[in-house]
Enzyme design. Sequence first.
Site, PDB file in Angstrom:
ATOM      1  CE1 TYR A 235      37.639  32.090  52.302  1.00  0.00           C
ATOM      2  CE2 TYR A 235      36.015  30.653  53.313  1.00  0.00           C
ATOM      3  CZ  TYR A 235      36.338  31.637  52.417  1.00  0.00           C
ATOM      4  OH  TYR A 235      35.368  32.169  51.596  1.00  0.00           O
TER       5      TYR A 235
ATOM      6  NE  ARG B 293      41.773  27.372  48.425  1.00  0.00           N
ATOM      7  CZ  ARG B 293      41.360  26.138  48.734  1.00  0.00           C
ATOM      8  NH1 ARG B 293      40.240  25.947  49.388  1.00  0.00           N
ATOM      9  NH2 ARG B 293      42.078  25.088  48.374  1.00  0.00           N
TER      10      ARG B 293
ATOM     11  CD  GLN C  75      38.045  43.915  42.741  1.00  0.00           C
ATOM     12  OE1 GLN C  75      36.981  43.313  42.693  1.00  0.00           O
ATOM     13  NE2 GLN C  75      38.624  44.404  41.657  1.00  0.00           N
ATOM     14  CG  ASN C  76      43.685  40.049  44.452  1.00  0.00           C
ATOM     15  OD1 ASN C  76      42.642  39.726  43.890  1.00  0.00           O
ATOM     16  ND2 ASN C  76      44.726  40.525  43.791  1.00  0.00           N
TER      17      ASN C  76
ATOM     18  CG  ASP D  17      47.008  37.711  47.398  1.00  0.00           C
ATOM     19  OD1 ASP D  17      47.748  38.709  47.434  1.00  0.00           O
ATOM     20  OD2 ASP D  17      46.299  37.445  46.404  1.00  0.00           O
TER      21      ASP D  17
ATOM     22  CG  HIS E 196      36.704  41.855  48.625  1.00  0.00           C
ATOM     23  ND1 HIS E 196      36.959  41.680  47.274  1.00  0.00           N
ATOM     24  CD2 HIS E 196      35.676  42.738  48.697  1.00  0.00           C
ATOM     25  CE1 HIS E 196      36.104  42.409  46.567  1.00  0.00           C
ATOM     26  NE2 HIS E 196      35.330  43.062  47.412  1.00  0.00           N
TER      27      HIS E 196
ATOM     28  N   GLY F 151      44.095  43.549  36.268  1.00  0.00           N
ATOM     29  CA  GLY F 151      43.609  42.191  36.473  1.00  0.00           C
ATOM     30  C   GLY F 151      42.249  42.074  37.095  1.00  0.00           C
ATOM     31  CB  THR F 152      39.735  43.760  38.488  1.00  0.00           C
ATOM     32  OG1 THR F 152      38.355  43.689  38.855  1.00  0.00           O
ATOM     33  CG2 THR F 152      40.121  45.206  38.217  1.00  0.00           C
ATOM     34  CB  SER F 153      36.158  41.352  34.820  1.00  0.00           C
ATOM     35  OG  SER F 153      35.488  40.939  36.002  1.00  0.00           O
TER      36      SER F 153
END
Length: 228
Positions: free
Chosen positions: A52, A55, A85-86, A88, A103, A169-171
């Site tokens: 992490y 990241r 959900q990101n 960053d 998250h 941008g999410t499924s």
Amino acid sequence: MKIVVLTGAGISAESGLKTFRDSDGLWEGYHIHDVATPEAWERNPEMVQEFYNERRRQVLAAQPNQAHQILAELEKNFDIEIITQNIDDLHERAGSTKVTHLHGIITKSQSDRKSNLTYPINGSEISMGDLCELGSQLRPHVVWFGEAVPMIEVAADICQQANVFVLIGTSLAVYPAAGLIDFIPKGVTKYIIDPRTPDVKRYQNVIAIQKNAVQGVAELKHMLLNAK
């Protein structure tokens, strides 16, 4: 008018940040269960911490893209609430002022004993031996697989207030985040921006913009301002 925006990995990918949901099921060459679960932290906290840290360095080196910037600019015209959900901080760096992180956010640390004890990180690294006020090791402020999503109820409440809903941008494959669309009031228009539209056949008033985040959000801006 309140516009609620739910963003996923697709918006950050255009800033060069990879998602673990690649076709090979790996995240930066690591199996998810080796770096993104409480069990992984218990087995090898040093490896998880360094994963992490790397990241985080990538996030700090990345820049918000035009999709992030347009969403921030739209605050001049609308009440924009972003649920992401990101992990960053690109929405914040682009200028968005109301962002809920489902998250967690990688630019903060948290106690590994009490998840709501969070701290800003000075620089890009958390070191082994960095402790919270309770004397426990600090870890990334990231919700791992198998952990509760503490902000999900806050996000659901935001969704219930939407006059317009935007999915970028999410499924809609990761729960409980994917279930947030069910909290949108009936009759509300739902814009879905993704080259591959997720399965939303059971929903009404859906407008699919089958483009990447940058192109799709630019088109969305045009549509929203024209409809105002």
